[in-house]
Every structure is written in C-alpha cells, then in structure tokens.
Design a protein around this motif. Structure first.
Motif, PDB file in Angstrom:
ATOM      1  N   SER A   1      -7.154   8.171   0.704  1.00 33.50           N
ATOM      2  CA  SER A   1      -6.304   7.232   1.421  1.00 33.50           C
ATOM      3  C   SER A   1      -5.063   7.924   1.973  1.00 33.50           C
ATOM      4  CB  SER A   1      -5.861   6.089   0.496  1.00 33.50           C
ATOM      5  OG  SER A   1      -6.977   5.389  -0.004  1.00 33.50           O
TER       6      SER A   1
ATOM      7  N   GLU B   1       0.803  -1.215   0.000  1.00 29.11           N
ATOM      8  CA  GLU B   1       0.000   0.000   0.000  1.00 29.11           C
ATOM      9  C   GLU B   1       0.844   1.277   0.000  1.00 29.11           C
ATOM     10  OE1 GLU B   1      -3.052   0.123  -0.526  1.00 29.11           O
ATOM     11  OE2 GLU B   1      -3.866  -1.843  -0.014  1.00 29.11           O
TER      12      GLU B   1
ATOM     13  N   GLN C   1      -8.364  -5.095   3.361  1.00 29.69           N
ATOM     14  CA  GLN C   1      -8.153  -3.921   2.516  1.00 29.69           C
ATOM     15  C   GLN C   1      -9.189  -3.753   1.408  1.00 29.69           C
ATOM     16  OE1 GLN C   1      -5.859  -2.728   4.862  1.00 29.69           O
ATOM     17  NE2 GLN C   1      -5.059  -1.652   3.062  1.00 29.69           N
TER      18      GLN C   1
ATOM     19  N   GLN D   1      -2.759   2.984   3.793  1.00 31.03           N
ATOM     20  CA  GLN D   1      -3.644   3.716   2.882  1.00 31.03           C
ATOM     21  C   GLN D   1      -5.111   3.524   3.282  1.00 31.03           C
ATOM     22  OE1 GLN D   1      -2.560   5.811  -0.311  1.00 31.03           O
ATOM     23  NE2 GLN D   1      -1.493   6.011   1.652  1.00 31.03           N
ATOM     24  N   GLN D   2      -5.357   3.727   4.564  1.00 34.52           N
ATOM     25  CA  GLN D   2      -6.716   3.632   5.087  1.00 34.52           C
ATOM     26  C   GLN D   2      -7.470   4.920   4.766  1.00 34.52           C
ATOM     27  OE1 GLN D   2      -4.918   2.952   8.803  1.00 34.52           O
ATOM     28  NE2 GLN D   2      -5.396   0.766   8.904  1.00 34.52           N
ATOM     29  N   ARG D   3      -8.781   4.807   4.587  1.00 32.73           N
ATOM     30  CA  ARG D   3      -9.574   5.941   4.134  1.00 32.73           C
ATOM     31  C   ARG D   3     -10.483   6.469   5.241  1.00 32.73           C
ATOM     32  NH1 ARG D   3     -12.710   4.505  -1.130  1.00 32.73           N
ATOM     33  NH2 ARG D   3     -13.106   6.763  -0.978  1.00 32.73           N
TER      34      ARG D   3
ATOM     35  N   SER E   1      -8.886  -4.420  -1.826  1.00 32.91           N
ATOM     36  CA  SER E   1      -8.177  -3.727  -2.890  1.00 32.91           C
ATOM     37  C   SER E   1      -8.675  -4.145  -4.266  1.00 32.91           C
ATOM     38  CB  SER E   1      -6.679  -4.040  -2.769  1.00 32.91           C
ATOM     39  OG  SER E   1      -5.975  -3.628  -3.914  1.00 32.91           O
TER      40      SER E   1
ATOM     41  N   TRP F   1     -12.055   4.530   8.942  1.00 35.28           N
ATOM     42  CA  TRP F   1     -10.802   4.118   9.565  1.00 35.28           C
ATOM     43  C   TRP F   1     -10.300   5.124  10.594  1.00 35.28           C
ATOM     44  CZ3 TRP F   1      -8.748  -0.607   9.199  1.00 35.28           C
ATOM     45  CH2 TRP F   1      -9.135  -1.418   8.132  1.00 35.28           C
TER      46      TRP F   1
END
Length: 285
Positions: free
Chosen positions: A99, A86, A150, A104-106, A152, A111
C-alpha cells in the motif's frame, strides 16, 4: 559525619544538574515547537480542524478533484475521511504490504503503479472513480461508503473522521468565507517565477480550469471566479498550498490573507467586486 556531608553535596550537584537539564530541554522544546507552530493551518467552518502544511495541501487537492468529477459534497467528505484514516492525509511512501499514498491503494490490486499512486491527483481521481461505481453510496454512512471502496479490515474506522471531514469540505468547497488560515515562515520552498508557474499549473490541474488561472508578471497568479462560491474555493486552495508554492498573499473581494499574519483581514470598504482571486508569491531572494 563526613560521609553525610559528601552524600549531601553529591545530591545537591545531582539536583542542580537535573534542573539544568530540564530547563535546557524546555528551551530546546520551545525552539523545536516554533517551526511546527509557524507551519500550522486552521480550518473553521461550523467546527474547527488543525492540520500541518502537507496535510492541508493534500486535503485541498482531494476536494478539488471531487469537484472535477462533478460529485456532490458528500463524496468529498467520504474521500477525506478515507484519507484521514488510511494515511493521516499524508502521501505515504509505504504501508501495509504494498500500500502507498494518501488512500493506501495497492498496485497489486490494480490501483496503478506506485509512482502513479503517489501522485495525490491520480490517487484521488481513482478513489472517486471507484466510489461512483458503488450503488447507493450517497445514502450510506461515511464509513460504509468508504469501506465499499477500500475493503478494509477495520470497516468502522472511517466514521471517526466524518466530523473533521465535514468541516474541511465546507471550507474547501467554498461554503465558508475566510475559513482556511495558515501561518508559514519566510523561507518558502519556492520563489519567484518557479513558484508562480508551479502554483498556476497546480491550480489549473486540481480544478480542471484548462488555463483559466494565468501567471501574473511572474509574481503570482490571477484566476477569474464565476461567483463567490468558486472564488472561495480557489482562495482557500491557494492558502492550503501556500507553503509548498511560496504564496505570500491571497486576495478575494475585500478580504486578504497574508503569510506573515496567517489570517484573513478586510482591505476594502466592502464594495470590491468578487470577480478575481489574486495570489502573490515570494520574490526571488
């Protein structure tokens, strides 16, 4: 004839100029590479990984928070592989859409606030909390376990970091001796009392030691190790965070790492008891 002489002379001048530029760039390149090389960390534990100072410190914090969650080593491998993919183990200020941070948490996905997510401890804590909710994650491939957290667009991407993450996990969780070595310059970000205080606080927070690490005469810290496994966990963490906290020397048992040497060397006869990890910071200038 004269035209040929002029053209030939011009070509010679151009050639000399090009050679000068190349040599100049080479010399500049050498100077530019030195700071990078002097701030590199190498981890060797049944494999080899090379990171820069910031990546190394972030990896050490991620590993320590996993232990605070009382999770098995496999969880740390998953977390490190996720952060590798990430962010490259870097605490990024931005990314895709909103992110941020190591994982890369949003913020828009619940988060936390951007400020919270930019705190490596907070980000790692939230990742492990989410991983623990995934049923059967222990038996999944690294990439499948990471993807459950995640979600992704590239679910297979995490697997390529599994081997590097295994090496880091073995070292940072104390399963290898003298496995984390770093070399930094003599101009640390912090010195003296400020460095010793920040270092002690960071170690206690990352490992949840509730004050077990104590500042030693404002020149460093001492932390009691219950066993050799804990000793190497703390020792490797201290080396990993040496650049940011002005660590000059770390000693555990009969082995010692120094900032200038950048490696572990024996400083005793093998009889020293493994009870304490001692770190020394750079004195105030």
């Amino acid at each position: 004839m004269r035209t040929r002489v002029v053209v030939g002379g011009f070509l010679v001048v151009v050639l000399v100029a090009v050679i000068g530029i190349v040599l100049g760039m080479r010399q500049v390149g050498e100077r530019l590479r030195l700071p990078l090389a002097s701030r590199a960390c190498t981890v060797q534990a049944d494999g080899k990984v090379t990171l820069d100072a910031h990546q190394m410190a972030n990896a050490a914090t991620i590993a320590a928070i996993g232990i605070q969650h009382e999770l098995p080593d496999r969880a740390v491998v998953v977390a490190l592989a996720t952060a590798y993919q990430e962010s490259g183990l870097r605490n990024l200020a931005g990314g895709d859409r909103d992110s941020v941070g190591l994982f890369q948490q949003r913020p828009s996905q619940g988060w936390g606030s951007p400020e919270e997510i930019r705190d490596p401890r907070y980000a790692a804590d939230r990742f492990y909390a989410a991983l623990k909710k995934v049923r059967g994650w222990q038996d999944m491939r690294v990439t499948d376990a990471a993807q459950k957290v995640q979600r992704s667009a590239f679910p297979e991407a995490y697997e390529k970091w599994a081997d590097e993450s295994e090496v880091l996990t073995r070292a940072l969780l104390g399963h290898a001796t003298g496995a984390v070595v770093c070399t930094f310059g003599d101009d640390p970000a912090m010195r003296g009392e400020a460095a010793a205080t920040a270092l002690t606080q960071g170690l206690n927070l990352d490992w949840g030691l509730t004050g077990s690490a104590t500042t030693a005469h404002l020149t460093g810290l001492t932390v009691t190790a219950a066993n050799q496994l804990d000793g190497w966990r703390y020792a490797h963490w201290l080396v990993a965070h040496a650049n940011d906290h002005g660590v000059k020397r770390v000693r555990f048992g009969d082995l010692e790492w120094t900032n200038r040497g950048g490696s572990w060397s024996r400083v005793g006869d093998g009889s020293r008891e493994h009870a304490e990890v001692v770190a020394e910071v750079f004195a105030d200038a």
